[in-house]
Write an enzyme that holds these catalytic residues in place. Structure first.
Site, mmCIF file in Angstrom:
data_model
loop_
_atom_site.group_PDB
_atom_site.id
_atom_site.type_symbol
_atom_site.label_atom_id
_atom_site.label_comp_id
_atom_site.label_asym_id
_atom_site.label_seq_id
_atom_site.Cartn_x
_atom_site.Cartn_y
_atom_site.Cartn_z
ATOM 1 N N GLY A 1 8.354 -3.618 4.183
ATOM 2 C CA GLY A 1 9.143 -4.329 3.184
ATOM 3 C C GLY A 1 10.014 -5.376 3.825
ATOM 4 N N ASN B 1 10.206 5.168 -1.739
ATOM 5 C CA ASN B 1 9.006 4.398 -1.426
ATOM 6 C C ASN B 1 7.904 4.913 -2.331
ATOM 7 O OD1 ASN B 1 6.509 4.890 1.129
ATOM 8 N ND2 ASN B 1 6.745 3.125 -0.174
ATOM 9 N N GLY B 2 7.274 3.999 -3.067
ATOM 10 C CA GLY B 2 6.176 4.430 -3.916
ATOM 11 C C GLY B 2 6.360 3.963 -5.332
ATOM 12 N N TYR C 1 -4.657 -0.407 6.433
ATOM 13 C CA TYR C 1 -3.857 -1.626 6.514
ATOM 14 C C TYR C 1 -2.354 -1.415 6.651
ATOM 15 C CZ TYR C 1 -1.314 -5.783 4.930
ATOM 16 O OH TYR C 1 -0.435 -6.818 4.834
ATOM 17 N N CYS D 1 7.510 0.259 0.225
ATOM 18 C CA CYS D 1 8.813 0.261 0.875
ATOM 19 C C CYS D 1 8.796 1.122 2.125
ATOM 20 C CB CYS D 1 9.876 0.817 -0.069
ATOM 21 S SG CYS D 1 10.088 -0.177 -1.544
HETATM 22 P P1 AMP Z 1 -6.746 -11.711 -0.015
HETATM 23 O O1 AMP Z 1 -6.562 -13.091 0.457
HETATM 24 O O2 AMP Z 1 -6.040 -11.482 -1.334
HETATM 25 O O3 AMP Z 1 -8.184 -11.266 -0.042
HETATM 26 O O4 AMP Z 1 -5.955 -10.776 0.967
HETATM 27 C C1 AMP Z 1 -6.576 -10.075 1.987
HETATM 28 C C2 AMP Z 1 -5.670 -9.996 3.187
HETATM 29 O O5 AMP Z 1 -4.386 -9.524 2.810
HETATM 30 C C3 AMP Z 1 -6.227 -9.065 4.230
HETATM 31 O O6 AMP Z 1 -6.378 -9.827 5.415
HETATM 32 C C4 AMP Z 1 -5.202 -7.989 4.409
HETATM 33 O O7 AMP Z 1 -4.824 -7.889 5.772
HETATM 34 C C5 AMP Z 1 -4.020 -8.387 3.579
HETATM 35 N N1 AMP Z 1 -3.634 -7.338 2.616
HETATM 36 C C6 AMP Z 1 -4.385 -6.369 2.097
HETATM 37 N N2 AMP Z 1 -3.674 -5.596 1.227
HETATM 38 C C7 AMP Z 1 -2.428 -6.109 1.202
HETATM 39 C C8 AMP Z 1 -1.228 -5.753 0.508
HETATM 40 N N3 AMP Z 1 -1.187 -4.729 -0.315
HETATM 41 N N4 AMP Z 1 -0.125 -6.509 0.733
HETATM 42 C C9 AMP Z 1 -0.156 -7.561 1.560
HETATM 43 N N5 AMP Z 1 -1.268 -7.935 2.245
HETATM 44 C C10 AMP Z 1 -2.392 -7.231 2.069
#
Ligand code: AMP
Length: 483
Positions: A37, A112-113, A257, A11
């Site tokens: 979020g 948040n958390g 990220y 969040c």
């Molecule tokens: P995946 O397709 O599940 O391997 O997702 C990897 C991609 O999702 C990467 O390109 C990241 O930029 C993005 N990503 C990584 N962690 C998260 C997260 N917690 N929530 C949303 N997107 C994420």
């Protein structure tokens, strides 16, 4: 579906004290924190006499663009919240800030958390007769404050935060105070800013990230310290530290990220951190190639660093469609597959006939990488070398970053070579853990006292996972009770 309901959220939070038109400032702050979020948003204001609240589903712009909504949020004090939940019930009762009336007056809370003992505390509170209205962690704070035997709100809050375990940042508003709380290890971020006040005096701002200060022209004062509670009123900022001091463990994934690249966290620019990670990655895992292509947007700064250190040309070989919201691509695997194609397309003119280094921030399930590699090959790439700006994600996060259960994490089940095969890349490499720490200005990872929370890469969970120890069935029955 009960199984879909999650107690944890990523969040963004914001708070304002003595700021003209606090709701508008908070809406702007939340707009800058939209990446944290997108599911729902809320603002509670106080006009010196009473509280006002708006909660709505969807984006900040969809809610606060309405003049009627803004006119109903008067006052120079406010807190606001953006909620992110990739799965689970999407209902207004799960939208923050939460508001409750106590004998000492009203209290609004946004957090948040994730609390790692939320289930356990909830169970105890439910048995004592507390009637929960939502499935959110923050409601635990509200009930703990309600039943505390202390008389004033600050003592009650201290009493409450001492009973919860977790990684969280909290903003709260009473009729007398704006309050900020950071968890004892400082896993989740919270910063303090200053601006021109409603009466020409100082106005104060709390936010998850510094990018929320920039949008409203507020000055950065400092990070709220791990384990610190800041109490803000017209006299200024009072700091209290009710927890036993512990070495801080800021979330390393915020740098990789989650945070916006123009934010500065714990004194480190997120953009510079990502670029450094790319430089280290290029030195650790070079590739014989012609161009470096980021997976936009999160892979861009790391790809720039990779290009700089390797001497390979940086090219936008993948173009992102910015009109696809994150929420649109989330829940099911099927939609995720579709989402990647909606969101990214290959820039054939740049890619055809080239040996391409693709840089992304992380591989979680592997769905994105698999699709992107196939897309880049289909656009005529001769070779595709994938480089990842984070170590392999082998463990789930229980501290507020939404990750799938461990079984769904590609790196939890496969070696790097197996993953390369599964995503269809000619080669695959991740930054090392030590390399990551070096990129963030540390000498390396000190296994005895790591500078960050890196549990998603190491399984070294610095905060007790009380709820995880509870049998799954009892967690589910609690969720059922809550319905
Ligand atoms: P995946 O397709 O599940 O391997 O997702 C990897 C991609 O999702 C990467 O390109 C990241 O930029 C993005 N990503 C990584 N962690 C998260 C997260 N917690 N929530 C949303 N997107 C994420």
């Amino acid at each position: 579906m009960i199984d879909d309901d999650k107690f944890h959220e990523e969040c963004g939070v914001f708070g304002a004290w003595n700021v003209p038109d606090a709701a508008a400032i908070t809406a702007l702050g939340l707009h800058a924190l939209q990446h944290r979020g997108q599911e729902a948003t809320g603002i509670v204001t106080h006009d010196g006499v009473r509280f006002h609240s708006h909660k709505g589903m969807g984006l900040v712009g969809d809610n606060y663009g309405d003049a009627k909504v803004m006119a109903a949020l008067p006052g120079s004090r406010a807190i606001g919240h953006n909620r992110y939940a990739t799965t689970g019930e999407t209902v207004l009762r799960n939208v923050q800030p939460l508001f409750a009336e106590f004998e000492f007056g009203g209290l609004a809370v946004g957090h948040n958390g994730n609390l790692t003992n939320a289930h356990t505390v909830r169970r105890a509170l439910t048995r004592r007769g507390c009637l929960f209205q939502s499935t959110m962690d923050s409601e635990v704070f509200v009930h703990l404050i309600a039943i505390s035997l202390y008389s004033n709100v600050v003592d009650r809050l201290i009493d409450a935060v001492k009973q919860v375990i977790g990684a969280y940042s909290l903003v709260a508003l009473t009729q007398d105070l704006l309050i900020g709380v950071r968890d004892p290890l400082g896993v989740r971020p919270l910063i303090l800013g200053k601006t021109k006040g409603a009466d020409g005096k100082v106005g104060w701002v709390l936010a998850s990230e510094t990018c929320a200060l920039d949008i409203v022209g507020a000055d950065f004062v400092r990070d709220v310290e791990p384990g610190e509670i800041v109490l803000i009123d017209d006299r200024g900022v009072e700091s209290i530290k009710p927890f036993t001091p512990a070495p801080p463990r800021f979330c390393v994934f915020e740098y990789i990220y989650f945070a916006r690249p123009d934010s500065v966290m714990e004194g480190v620019s997120v953009y510079n951190a990502r670029k450094n990670i790319g430089r280290v990655l290029a030195n650790e895992a070079p590739a014989e190639a012609d161009i470096v292509v980021p997976v936009p947007d999160s892979g861009v700064p790391a790809a720039m660093g990779f290009s700089e250190a390797s001497g390979l040309a940086f090219e936008l070989g993948i173009i992102r469609n910015h009109y696809v919201g994150r929420t649109f691509i989330e829940p099911t695997d099927q939609i995720r597959h579709l989402g990647v194609r909606l969101k990214h397309s290959a820039n054939r003119a740049m890619i055809e006939g080239k040996r391409v280094v693709l840089v992304d921030d992380s591989i979680v399930r592997g769905t994105t990488s698999q699709k992107i590699v196939a897309m880049v090959r289909a656009a005529g790439a001769k070779e595709v070398h994938m480089r990842i700006a984070g170590p392999p994600t082998t463990h789930s996060c229980f501290y507020g970053i939404d990750t799938p259960e461990r079984g769904k994490l590609l790196a939890a089940r496969n070696s790097v070579a197996e993953m390369a095969k599964l995503i269809g890349a000619d080669s695959l490499a991740f930054i090392s853990l030590d390399g990551l720490y070096r990129a963030l200005g540390k000498p390396g990872r000190d296994a005895k006292a790591p500078a960050f929370c890196d549990a998603c890469f190491t399984g070294d969970y610095p905060i007790e996972l009380t709820d995880q120890a509870e049998p799954r069935e009892s967690q589910m029955s609690l969720l059922a009770e809550l319905r």
